[in-house]
Design an enzyme around this catalytic site. Structure first.
Site, PDB file in Angstrom:
ATOM      1  N   SER A  34      13.068 -23.257 -42.081  1.00  0.00           N
ATOM      2  CA  SER A  34      12.074 -22.739 -41.136  1.00  0.00           C
ATOM      3  C   SER A  34      10.786 -23.544 -41.116  1.00  0.00           C
ATOM      4  O   SER A  34       9.840 -23.159 -40.427  1.00  0.00           O
ATOM      5  CB  SER A  34      11.706 -21.293 -41.478  1.00  0.00           C
ATOM      6  OG  SER A  34      12.819 -20.474 -41.342  1.00  0.00           O
ATOM      7  N   THR A  69       5.451 -24.051 -39.539  1.00  0.00           N
ATOM      8  CA  THR A  69       6.763 -23.500 -39.194  1.00  0.00           C
ATOM      9  C   THR A  69       7.538 -24.413 -38.244  1.00  0.00           C
ATOM     10  O   THR A  69       6.944 -25.223 -37.531  1.00  0.00           O
ATOM     11  CB  THR A  69       6.583 -22.127 -38.490  1.00  0.00           C
ATOM     12  OG1 THR A  69       7.855 -21.502 -38.336  1.00  0.00           O
ATOM     13  CG2 THR A  69       5.944 -22.253 -37.119  1.00  0.00           C
ATOM     14  N   VAL A  74       6.488 -21.986 -28.099  1.00  0.00           N
ATOM     15  CA  VAL A  74       5.545 -22.039 -29.216  1.00  0.00           C
ATOM     16  C   VAL A  74       5.267 -20.606 -29.647  1.00  0.00           C
ATOM     17  O   VAL A  74       5.116 -19.722 -28.798  1.00  0.00           O
ATOM     18  CB  VAL A  74       4.225 -22.731 -28.790  1.00  0.00           C
ATOM     19  CG1 VAL A  74       3.164 -22.625 -29.874  1.00  0.00           C
ATOM     20  CG2 VAL A  74       4.487 -24.202 -28.449  1.00  0.00           C
ATOM     21  N   GLY A  75       5.217 -20.392 -30.941  1.00  0.00           N
ATOM     22  CA  GLY A  75       4.979 -19.035 -31.455  1.00  0.00           C
ATOM     23  C   GLY A  75       3.540 -18.828 -31.873  1.00  0.00           C
ATOM     24  O   GLY A  75       2.615 -19.516 -31.427  1.00  0.00           O
ATOM     25  N   ASP A  76       3.362 -17.870 -32.768  1.00  0.00           N
ATOM     26  CA  ASP A  76       2.018 -17.502 -33.216  1.00  0.00           C
ATOM     27  C   ASP A  76       1.430 -18.465 -34.245  1.00  0.00           C
ATOM     28  O   ASP A  76       0.205 -18.571 -34.373  1.00  0.00           O
ATOM     29  CB  ASP A  76       2.074 -16.113 -33.868  1.00  0.00           C
ATOM     30  CG  ASP A  76       2.992 -16.125 -35.099  1.00  0.00           C
ATOM     31  OD1 ASP A  76       4.150 -16.596 -34.966  1.00  0.00           O
ATOM     32  OD2 ASP A  76       2.555 -15.712 -36.185  1.00  0.00           O
ATOM     33  N   GLY A 125       6.889 -14.334 -33.519  1.00  0.00           N
ATOM     34  CA  GLY A 125       5.566 -14.757 -33.076  1.00  0.00           C
ATOM     35  C   GLY A 125       5.095 -14.101 -31.797  1.00  0.00           C
ATOM     36  O   GLY A 125       3.902 -13.853 -31.612  1.00  0.00           O
TER      37      GLY A 125
HETATM   38  C1  SD4 Z   1       7.208 -18.080 -34.934  1.00  0.00           C
HETATM   39  N1  SD4 Z   1       6.137 -16.793 -36.658  1.00  0.00           N
HETATM   40  O1  SD4 Z   1       7.328 -19.222 -34.493  1.00  0.00           O
HETATM   41  C2  SD4 Z   1       7.000 -17.915 -36.443  1.00  0.00           C
HETATM   42  C3  SD4 Z   1       8.346 -17.816 -37.081  1.00  0.00           C
HETATM   43  C4  SD4 Z   1       8.382 -17.330 -38.495  1.00  0.00           C
HETATM   44  O2  SD4 Z   1       9.491 -17.117 -40.489  1.00  0.00           O
HETATM   45  O3  SD4 Z   1       7.454 -16.758 -39.021  1.00  0.00           O
HETATM   46  N2  SD4 Z   1       9.461 -17.497 -39.207  1.00  0.00           N
HETATM   47  O4  SD4 Z   1       7.285 -17.088 -34.236  1.00  0.00           O
END
Ligand code: SD4
Length: 333
Positions: free
Chosen positions: A90, A210, A221-223, A246
């Site tokens: 990850s 990440t 794109v996430g958080d 995210g």
């Molecule tokens: C996301 N928060 O891109 C991240 C993924 C994550 O453990 O936390 N994975 O949404």
């Protein structure tokens, strides 16, 4: 290093921030920012806390703090450990790709002065946390994306390499056989590292890195690299960071929320729990995704809380590097 600080008791709402107090015992220290409570008790510092079971990363961060270096240096060094770990799927090298087979990385870092740097959709560079720090320190911007972020990294001396390991390529190929676009985060795909540290001087920094949601749509794109969502630090109050789906963290600006709740007097634990409850309140079905928050306050107190069972954290404090399972909201009987 034995931390020996001589702190005057200056109380501000129970926690005094003592500026200018002499601090000895660490090499690079100038003045101490270590809070004391109304009774004159010092915060238990330094402290490092991170999402998931990342002993090696917290140990590295602790080692940096023991050398008397800053929380910011500790965060970068700690996060790099997981980014370089090809077994972790990850983060950094070995991260699971998007549904087209591209490994795309997101990271951010924030320092005690409220400076922030971030990279999103970065490809071919193993250490996005270090590129994020460079964005923060060497550019007038706070965020670089995609090809521009890659170009900046290469110009800054980072090397391009293929981040898709054999193990992750095989997992992606297997996923394609039955693929139904329904990514479920953190039930089987997790280990994003969010890390917070307070150095012996009482200053806070944080980072988050990440490869995002496995098999995400290209461009997603996430958080994690977004200020206030995946990470927020206010050196007067504390810091918070997130792992999990995210999209839900973004919609509730989770990390900023936690820091603001601590500003209003909540403990890190209460603040993390309330941020999870905000997500619960907006979702009819909370069974299929995970969110985990961690937080520290200026006193060196930590908190962590998950939406589901199975969220783990690693904390290094008072010389002990320990894992704990977090308490969680969705307790099905
Ligand atoms: C996301 N928060 O891109 C991240 C993924 C994550 O453990 O936390 N994975 O949404």
């Amino acid at each position: 290093m034995k931390r020996r600080t001589f702190i005057q008791n200056a109380s501000l709402s129970g926690v005094g921030l003592v500026a200018g107090a002499a601090a000895i015992g660490c090499n690079n220290k100038t003045e101490s920012n270590v809070p004391v409570d109304a009774a004159g008790k010092e915060a238990v510092l330094p402290v490092v806390i991170a999402t998931w079971n990342v002993h090696d990363a917290t140990a590295k961060a602790w080692e940096v703090l023991e050398e008397g270096r800053s929380a910011l240096d500790a965060i970068e060094a700690g996060c790099r450990v997981e980014e370089a770990n090809a077994e972790g799927q990850s983060v950094g090298i070995g991260g699971l790709p998007d549904r087209d087979g591209n490994v795309t990385l997101d990271a951010c870092i924030m320092d005690k002065d409220g400076n922030y740097g971030s990279v999103v959709y970065l490809q071919d560079i193993k250490h996005p946390i270090s590129v994020a720090r460079k964005v923060m320190e060497d550019t007038p911007h706070v965020m670089l994306a995609g090809a521009g972020a890659r170009q900046f990294a290469l110009e800054s001396g980072f090397e391009a390499e293929d981040l898709l390991t054999e193990k992750s390529r095989k997992a992606w190929e297997k996923w394609k056989e039955t693929s139904e676009y329904k990514p479920i985060i953190n039930i089987e795909n997790h280990d994003t590292i969010g890390m917070l540290a307070i150095d012996a001087n009482g200053d806070i920094a944080g980072g988050c890195t990440t490869s995002g949601l496995a098999y995400k749509m290209a461009g997603r794109v996430g958080d994690s690299p977004i200020i206030g969502a995946g990470l927020f630090v206010d050196n007067e109050i504390g810091g918070a960071t997130a792992t999990g789906l995210g999209e839900e963290v973004l919609k509730t600006v989770g990390s900023f929320l936690i820091v603001e709740l601590m500003r209003q007097g909540k403990s890190p634990q209460q603040a993390c729990k309330e941020a999870i409850q905000r997500i619960v309140a907006k979702n009819d079905n909370i069974d299929n995704f995970q969110i985990g928050y961690i937080a520290v306050n200026k006193k060196g107190e930590v908190g962590y809380y998950g939406l589901q069972e199975g969220f783990w954290v690693t904390k290094y404090q008072e010389g002990k590097n320990e894992n704990s399972a977090s308490d969680y909201y969705n307790k099905k009987s």
